[in-house]
Scaffold this active site. Structure first.
Site, PDB file in Angstrom:
ATOM      1  N   ASP A  37       0.827  -1.227   0.000  1.00 26.61           N
ATOM      2  CA  ASP A  37       0.000   0.000   0.000  1.00 26.61           C
ATOM      3  C   ASP A  37       0.852   1.265   0.000  1.00 26.61           C
ATOM      4  O   ASP A  37       0.326   2.378   0.076  1.00 26.61           O
ATOM      5  CB  ASP A  37      -0.946   0.005   1.208  1.00 26.61           C
ATOM      6  CG  ASP A  37      -0.197   0.018   2.534  1.00 26.61           C
ATOM      7  OD1 ASP A  37       1.061  -0.016   2.503  1.00 26.61           O
ATOM      8  OD2 ASP A  37      -0.848   0.085   3.589  1.00 26.61           O
ATOM      9  N   GLU A  39       3.266   2.115   2.299  1.00 31.27           N
ATOM     10  CA  GLU A  39       3.871   2.453   3.594  1.00 31.27           C
ATOM     11  C   GLU A  39       5.343   2.060   3.611  1.00 31.27           C
ATOM     12  O   GLU A  39       5.720   1.026   3.068  1.00 31.27           O
ATOM     13  CB  GLU A  39       3.186   1.671   4.725  1.00 31.27           C
ATOM     14  CG  GLU A  39       1.896   2.265   5.186  1.00 31.27           C
ATOM     15  CD  GLU A  39       1.303   1.446   6.335  1.00 31.27           C
ATOM     16  OE1 GLU A  39       2.006   0.624   6.941  1.00 31.27           O
ATOM     17  OE2 GLU A  39       0.104   1.648   6.607  1.00 31.27           O
ATOM     18  N   GLN A  95       8.332  25.636  -1.324  1.00 27.57           N
ATOM     19  CA  GLN A  95       7.017  26.087  -0.808  1.00 27.57           C
ATOM     20  C   GLN A  95       7.247  26.897   0.460  1.00 27.57           C
ATOM     21  O   GLN A  95       6.863  26.512   1.557  1.00 27.57           O
ATOM     22  CB  GLN A  95       6.129  24.881  -0.532  1.00 27.57           C
ATOM     23  CG  GLN A  95       5.804  24.105  -1.801  1.00 27.57           C
ATOM     24  CD  GLN A  95       4.751  23.052  -1.563  1.00 27.57           C
ATOM     25  OE1 GLN A  95       3.754  23.278  -0.900  1.00 27.57           O
ATOM     26  NE2 GLN A  95       4.981  21.864  -2.101  1.00 27.57           N
ATOM     27  N   ASP A 167      17.970  32.886 -13.927  1.00 28.97           N
ATOM     28  CA  ASP A 167      17.044  33.915 -13.414  1.00 28.97           C
ATOM     29  C   ASP A 167      17.760  34.878 -12.483  1.00 28.97           C
ATOM     30  O   ASP A 167      18.843  34.602 -11.990  1.00 28.97           O
ATOM     31  CB  ASP A 167      15.825  33.265 -12.725  1.00 28.97           C
ATOM     32  CG  ASP A 167      16.221  32.281 -11.646  1.00 28.97           C
ATOM     33  OD1 ASP A 167      17.166  32.565 -10.892  1.00 28.97           O
ATOM     34  OD2 ASP A 167      15.589  31.206 -11.571  1.00 28.97           O
ATOM     35  N   LYS A 190      14.024  35.359 -16.131  1.00 27.55           N
ATOM     36  CA  LYS A 190      13.065  34.265 -16.339  1.00 27.55           C
ATOM     37  C   LYS A 190      11.711  34.669 -15.779  1.00 27.55           C
ATOM     38  O   LYS A 190      11.633  35.283 -14.723  1.00 27.55           O
ATOM     39  CB  LYS A 190      13.599  33.026 -15.603  1.00 27.55           C
ATOM     40  CG  LYS A 190      12.717  31.808 -15.683  1.00 27.55           C
ATOM     41  CD  LYS A 190      13.369  30.610 -15.003  1.00 27.55           C
ATOM     42  CE  LYS A 190      12.935  30.470 -13.553  1.00 27.55           C
ATOM     43  NZ  LYS A 190      13.520  29.294 -12.885  1.00 27.55           N
ATOM     44  N   ARG A 192       7.987  32.928 -14.698  1.00 26.90           N
ATOM     45  CA  ARG A 192       7.294  31.654 -14.526  1.00 26.90           C
ATOM     46  C   ARG A 192       5.812  31.908 -14.268  1.00 26.90           C
ATOM     47  O   ARG A 192       5.464  32.749 -13.446  1.00 26.90           O
ATOM     48  CB  ARG A 192       7.887  30.859 -13.353  1.00 26.90           C
ATOM     49  CG  ARG A 192       7.296  29.445 -13.240  1.00 26.90           C
ATOM     50  CD  ARG A 192       7.811  28.724 -12.022  1.00 26.90           C
ATOM     51  NE  ARG A 192       9.186  28.266 -12.098  1.00 26.90           N
ATOM     52  CZ  ARG A 192       9.567  27.114 -12.652  1.00 26.90           C
ATOM     53  NH1 ARG A 192       8.692  26.317 -13.204  1.00 26.90           N
ATOM     54  NH2 ARG A 192      10.834  26.767 -12.666  1.00 26.90           N
ATOM     55  N   ASP A 218      22.369  26.668 -11.459  1.00 25.46           N
ATOM     56  CA  ASP A 218      21.120  26.783 -10.704  1.00 25.46           C
ATOM     57  C   ASP A 218      21.253  25.967  -9.423  1.00 25.46           C
ATOM     58  O   ASP A 218      22.163  25.137  -9.312  1.00 25.46           O
ATOM     59  CB  ASP A 218      19.940  26.261 -11.550  1.00 25.46           C
ATOM     60  CG  ASP A 218      18.653  27.040 -11.281  1.00 25.46           C
ATOM     61  OD1 ASP A 218      18.538  27.623 -10.183  1.00 25.46           O
ATOM     62  OD2 ASP A 218      17.767  27.054 -12.158  1.00 25.46           O
TER      63      ASP A 218
HETATM   64  C1  R5P Z   1      13.702  28.200  -9.177  1.00 25.80           C
HETATM   65  O1  R5P Z   1      13.601  29.223  -8.522  1.00 25.80           O
HETATM   66  C2  R5P Z   1      14.829  27.231  -8.991  1.00 25.80           C
HETATM   67  O2  R5P Z   1      16.010  27.876  -8.641  1.00 25.80           O
HETATM   68  C3  R5P Z   1      15.048  26.416 -10.249  1.00 25.80           C
HETATM   69  O3  R5P Z   1      15.387  27.292 -11.299  1.00 25.80           O
HETATM   70  C4  R5P Z   1      13.833  25.648 -10.627  1.00 25.80           C
HETATM   71  O4  R5P Z   1      13.271  25.034  -9.515  1.00 25.80           O
HETATM   72  C5  R5P Z   1      14.152  24.622 -11.675  1.00 25.80           C
HETATM   73  O5  R5P Z   1      12.972  23.956 -12.027  1.00 25.80           O
HETATM   74  P1  R5P Z   1      12.737  23.419 -13.493  1.00 25.80           P
HETATM   75  O6  R5P Z   1      13.903  22.549 -13.840  1.00 25.80           O
HETATM   76  O7  R5P Z   1      11.454  22.654 -13.378  1.00 25.80           O
HETATM   77  O8  R5P Z   1      12.619  24.604 -14.392  1.00 25.80           O
END
Ligand code: R5P
Length: 291
Positions: A37, A39, A95, A167, A190, A192, A218
């Protein structure tokens, strides 16, 4: 008695072994059984003593790996009052705020859970945001993998390298990377869509990238959307080779294929998340933060 016992969580076994060896500590593995399931049942394969270091990344399956991390910390607390949770990749850190009305700041719940199961200290590698870090109400340290990544790139024979952040939010990381590499940096703009997750690079800005080898930096690559859009944009400006590097390579679905198709020569990441691109070892920075 050993100063530390390192417990290797199911998501970070190899990295945990490396940390234990650097700290000259005992290593105890864990065994994972996943019930039909879904777990998780985690079993310690030894009796820890001294200060205990639990190493468990929270990458996919994120919720399962989170529960396994909490279970390990909670169990370790029965043997020691000093339990360090090393979370090389902290899922949920994106988040960290209410972007749209009603959204739950789930990382704050994650922070509370680690405190309530008895973690006395948390160590994270390149956390997505300092805002997320500040939500932990126990001593928490963020360590950077950038120096280790730069060490890798110093060995390549790059043509007039330029460090690029996809970004503006990543400009400090790019600046630091470029400083350590001894070169310059730029940041793209960038955008989003908060509802669909789609990304776009603002067109029209002039960046002198012609003929230069680029390192796109990144903190993480998830769907690859950010790197793909940035690479497509930069290729149009006749740059040299493009490398993509990050600390945490989630590489969901066919992200790797899409990134290669966009003209990226190589993806280089760390072993916070095990995988083919995770060739840079972060155990030195983690061990240093602990000792
Ligand atoms: C965003 O603020 C992060 O630094 C990354 O640029 C982002 O999470 C990358 O996500 P993805 O590969 O889905 O564009």
């Amino acid at each position: 008695m050993a100063k530390f016992t390192v417990l290797g969580g199911p998501s970070s076994e190899q990295l945990a072994k490396k940390i234990a060896s650097r700290l000259k500590s005992r290593y105890i593995p864990s065994e994972l059984r996943t019930f039909p399931d879904g777990e998780s049942k985690v079993t310690l394969k030894g009796r820890p003593s001294g200060k205990i270091i639990v190493v468990q990344s929270i990458h996919p399956p994120v919720d399962s790996n989170l529960v396994r991390a909490l279970a390990l910390v909670s169990q370790a607390r029965k043997y020691s009052s000093q339990v360090y949770a090393v979370i090389p990749y902290l899922g949920y850190a994106r988040q960290d705020r209410e972007f749209l009305p009603g959204e739950i700041v789930t990382i704050s719940l994650v922070a509370k859970m680690f405190k309530s199961v008895g973690a006395s200290r948390i160590i994270i590698v390149d956390i997505h945001s300092m805002k997320a870090l500040n939500l932990f109400q126990i001593p928490t340290k963020n360590v950077s993998a950038v120096e280790e990544l730069v060490r890798y790139f110093k060995r390549l024979k790059l043509k007039s390298p330029l460090v690029v952040s996809p970004d503006i939010g990543g400009i400090e990381r790019a600046r630091n990377f470029a400083r350590l590499l001894g070169t310059d940096h730029i940041a793209l703009e960038k955008q989003r869509d908060r509802r669909t997750g789609e990304v776009a690079i603002k067109q029209g800005d002039h960046h002198d990238v012609k003929g230069r080898d680029l390192i796109l930096v990144d903190d993480m690559i998830s769907t690859g959307g950010s790197i793909v859009k940035a690479a497509e944009y930069l290729k149009k400006q006749k740059c040299g080779k493009i490398y993509a590097t990050c600390t945490h390579a989630l590489l969901m679905g066919d992200a790797e294929k899409k990134i290669k198709q966009a003209g990226v020569t190589k993806i280089v990441s760390t072993n916070t998340i095990p995988g083919k691109t995770g060739i840079v070892d972060v155990s030195p920075v983690i061990a240093k933060a602990i000792s």
